[in-house]
Design an enzyme around this catalytic site. Structure first.
Site, PDB file in Angstrom:
ATOM      1  N   LYS A   1      15.866 -40.740  15.642  1.00 29.20           N
ATOM      2  CA  LYS A   1      14.763 -40.691  16.601  1.00 29.20           C
ATOM      3  C   LYS A   1      13.461 -40.193  15.959  1.00 29.20           C
ATOM      4  O   LYS A   1      12.381 -40.477  16.461  1.00 29.20           O
ATOM      5  CB  LYS A   1      15.140 -39.854  17.810  1.00 29.20           C
ATOM      6  CG  LYS A   1      16.171 -40.579  18.662  1.00 29.20           C
ATOM      7  CD  LYS A   1      16.475 -39.892  19.965  1.00 29.20           C
ATOM      8  CE  LYS A   1      17.406 -40.744  20.820  1.00 29.20           C
ATOM      9  NZ  LYS A   1      18.753 -40.902  20.224  1.00 29.20           N
TER      10      LYS A   1
HETATM   11  C1  LIG Z   1      19.700 -41.886  20.448  1.00 25.52           C
HETATM   12  C2  LIG Z   1      20.780 -42.064  19.444  1.00 25.52           C
HETATM   13  C3  LIG Z   1      21.539 -43.255  19.370  1.00 25.52           C
HETATM   14  C4  LIG Z   1      21.347 -44.401  20.346  1.00 25.52           C
HETATM   15  O1  LIG Z   1      20.127 -45.091  20.177  1.00 25.52           O
HETATM   16  P1  LIG Z   1      19.594 -46.042  21.350  1.00 25.52           P
HETATM   17  O2  LIG Z   1      18.240 -46.476  20.905  1.00 25.52           O
HETATM   18  O3  LIG Z   1      19.524 -45.167  22.587  1.00 25.52           O
HETATM   19  O4  LIG Z   1      20.542 -47.153  21.513  1.00 25.52           O
HETATM   20  C5  LIG Z   1      22.490 -43.364  18.371  1.00 25.52           C
HETATM   21  N1  LIG Z   1      22.731 -42.363  17.516  1.00 25.52           N
HETATM   22  C6  LIG Z   1      22.033 -41.203  17.548  1.00 25.52           C
HETATM   23  C7  LIG Z   1      22.366 -40.124  16.575  1.00 25.52           C
HETATM   24  C8  LIG Z   1      21.037 -41.009  18.508  1.00 25.52           C
HETATM   25  O5  LIG Z   1      20.352 -39.848  18.547  1.00 25.52           O
END
Ligand SMILES: *Cc1c(COP(=O)(O)O)cnc(C)c1O
Length: 469
Positions: free
Chosen positions: A116
Site C-alpha cells: 500500500k
Molecule cells: C491491501 C492488501 C492486499 C489486497 O489488496 P487489494 O488492492 O485490496 O486487492 C493484499 N496484501 C496486503 C499485504 C495488503 O495490505
C-alpha cells in the site's frame, strides 16, 4: 457517446461531468456514488519497458497522461522522487526468480513494509501538491484493520493543509501495525483506538463523513482503495515487472497472480494491459473470503459475512474495485453497472448477466485458497525456494503453482514483508522472520493514540477536540 481524454474522469454510474485528476484525487468517490474512471485508456510509449529504465522513469510515462494539466508540471516529478526515496531497493519493486517459470514481485520495500505504500506515498504527495495549487485544505477519515492505516499515517504525516483521522479497532490490529500508526510524531494525525471491531470502525467513519458539524471549509474525504490516484500509483510496477523480465532475456508476456482483497491491486494490472502492456493473463487469488471468486466462477455475486484469516488484509467480502471491472466488461455501460451494484446493495446478491460475465472471465480468473493451504504454502516456499513469505504472498504463490503450464512466466505479487505477520509465519516455520529495518526502527518510541468508546457521540467528541486543537 461523448469521447473523453485520459485525464478526464467519469463515474462508473453515469455522471460524466468532466473531472480532472485533482478532482478525482481529492474527492475519492464520484458524487453519484460511482467510482472514477479515466475517460479512455492512454497508450504506453513503445519503449516504456526497455531494460535499464528506472522506476521513476516508468512511473512518469505511466502517470503523465492521467494527470494531464491538473497539477503544476513539476508536481509529479517531486512526488515520484519522494516515493522512490522511501524505498530501500534501487529497483523499488524488485523481481526475484523462484524457479524456471515462477517469479515474485516484491512490493514491500517501502516505509511500512506493505504494497500500500506504493500508492499511498504518491497519493499523499500529489494531494499536498493539489492543495498548494488550489489553496484548499483537506480532512481525511479512514477505518483500518491495519495496513491501510499504517501506510496512510506514514504517507500523510506532516503534509501541509491535510488532517488525517484513523480509526482502528482497539487491540485487534497487530502490535507492529499499531506502532506503525501510533509512533509517528505528527500533529496532523489523530489515531483513534475504538472499543469495537473493524465493522464498527467503518460504520463510525461513514457517520463522520456525513457529519455536517465537522465541515469547517476543508474538503472532507476518505483514503480508501477506490481512489483513482491510489489505483494509478499501482500501475507502474506491472510495467517494471515486464521490464525486469526483459532485462534477463525473458520476452514472453507474463501471467500475473495477485493476492486480492478489494481488487485495487489487480485492477491496476488490468489498467496496464488496457494501455498496451503485454500480459498473458491475470489470476486474482483470494482467501476464504471468496465473494469475488464465486462471482467470476459461478456468475453470482453474493455477500457473506467476512471471516478472519491469516491474510487479514484480504478479508473482504464486497471488493470495492469489482465495480470498475464490471464497468469495463460491460463495454463501459454505466446503466448496467449502476443496476448491478444497486441490486447488490439492496439484496446482498446479484446474478451477473452472461455477456458481462464472459467478458470478465476473459480478463481475469479467480481462485480461493483456504487457510490450511496457505500455511502449507508458507512451509513450501521456505523449503523449495528458501523464501520466508507473508500469508498474503502465500495465497498468491499457492494459486500461481496451481496454474496449468501455459508457456508464460508466472509472476506472483508479494504484498507484505513476512515480519509484519511474524506470528502467523513463525507458527508454521518454527522461527521468526528476519525483522526488516523499518519495523525494527519502530523500537520503543512513544505511542500517540486516543482510546474511545465505539459510539458516534464519543468518536465525534474526540474528532472535534482534535480539529479544534
Ligand atoms: C491491501 C492488501 C492486499 C489486497 O489488496 P487489494 O488492492 O485490496 O486487492 C493484499 N496484501 C496486503 C499485504 C495488503 O495490505
Amino acid at each position: 457517446m461523448t469521447q473523453f481524454a485520459a485525464d478526464r474522469y467519469l463515474s462508473t454510474r453515469g455522471d460524466d461531468t468532466p473531472t480532472d485528476f485533482a478532482g478525482a484525487l481529492l474527492r475519492g468517490m464520484a458524487p453519484d456514488g460511482g467510482l472514477y474512471m479515466p475517460g479512455r485508456w492512454p497508450t504506453l510509449p513503445a519503449d516504456v519497458a526497455r531494460p535499464g529504465r528506472t522506476y521513476g522513469q516508468i512511473a512518469t510515462d505511466v502517470l503523465v497522461p492521467y494527470l494531464g494539466d491538473a497539477l503544476p508540471p513539476a508536481a509529479l516529478e517531486r512526488s515520484l522522487a519522494k516515493l522512490v526515496a522511501g524505498f530501500d531497493d534501487p529497483a523499488v519493486t524488485p523481481l526475484v526468480q523462484l524457479s524456471d517459470d515462477l517469479w515474485m514481485l516484491e512490493l514491500w520495500h517501502g516505509p511500512t513494509a506493505a504494497f500500500k505504500d506504493l500508492a499511498m506515498q504518491l497519493a499523499a504527495a500529489l494531494s499536498e501538491e493539489a492543495l498548494a495549487a488550489s489553496g484548499e485544505r483537506l480532512t481525511l477519515v479512514t477505518a483500518t484493520s491495519g495496513d491501510t492505516g499504517a501506510a496512510a499515517v506514514n504517507a500523510f504525516a506532516d503534509k501541509a493543509n491535510i488532517r488525517l483521522i484513523v480509526l482502528h479497532p482497539l487491540d485487534r490490529v497487530s502490535p507492529v501495525q499499531r506502532r506503525q500508526m501510533t509512533t509517528v510524531p505528527a500533529d496532523n494525525v489523530l489515531n483513534l483506538a475504538v472499543e469495537g471491531d473493524f465493522d464498527d470502525c467503518q460504520r463510525l467513519v461513514k457517520g463522520l463523513l456525513a457529519e455536517e458539524s465537522l465541515r469547517d471549509g476543508a474538503r472532507f474525504s476518505s483514503v480508501n482503495s477506490i481512489n483513482w490516484a491510489r489505483l494509478a500509483g499501482q500501475i507502474p510496477y506491472y510495467v517494471s515487472a515486464v521490464m525486469q523480465l526483459r532485462a534477463v532475456g525473458e520476452d514472453r508476456a507474463p501471467h500475473f497472480v495477485v493476492p486480492t482483497g478489494n481488487f485495487g491491486d489487480a485492477f491496476a494490472g488490468v489498467a496496464a494491459q488496457k494501455s498496451g502492456l503485454p500480459v498473458a493473463g491475470f489470476t486474482a487469488a483470494v482467501n476464504r473470503n471468496d465473494a469475488l471468486a464465486r462471482a467470476i466462477n459461478d456468475g453470482l455475486y453474493e455477500r457473506r459475512p467476512a471471516v478472519e484469516t491469516a491474510s487479514v488484509s484480504m478479508d473482504v467480502q464486497a471488493p470495492s474495485n469489482f465495480e470498475r471491472l464490471i464497468f469495463e466488461a460491460s463495454g463501459r455501460d454505466a446503466v448496467a453497472t449502476r443496476a448491478l451494484f444497486e441490486t447488490f446493495a439492496a439484496e446482498g446478491r446479484v446474478e451477473i448477466p452472461a455477456v458481462i460475465l464472459s467478458a470478465v472471465r476473459a480478463q481475469v480468473a479467480a481462485v480461493s485458497v483456504d487457510e490450511a493451504t496457505t500455511r502449507a504454502e508458507i512451509a513450501d516456499a521456505w523449503e523449495a525456494y528458501g523464501r520466508v513469505v507473508c500469508p498474503h504472498t502465500a495465497v498468491a504463490l499457492s494459486a500461481a503453482r496451481r496454474l496449468e503450464s501455459q508457456d508464460a512466466p508466472v509472476v506472483a505479487l508479494s504484498t507484505a514483508h513476512a515480519a509484519k505477520f511474524g506470528g502467523d509465519v513463525s507458527s508454521v516455520l518454527g522461527f521468526d522472520p528476519e525483522p526488516c529495518p523499518v519495523i525494527r526502527d519502530l523500537g520503543d518510541r512513544p505511542e500517540r493514540l486516543t482510546v474511545v468508546e465505539g459510539t458516534p457521540e464519543a468518536v465525534l467528541a474526540a474528532v472535534k477536540g482534535f480539529m479544534a486543537g
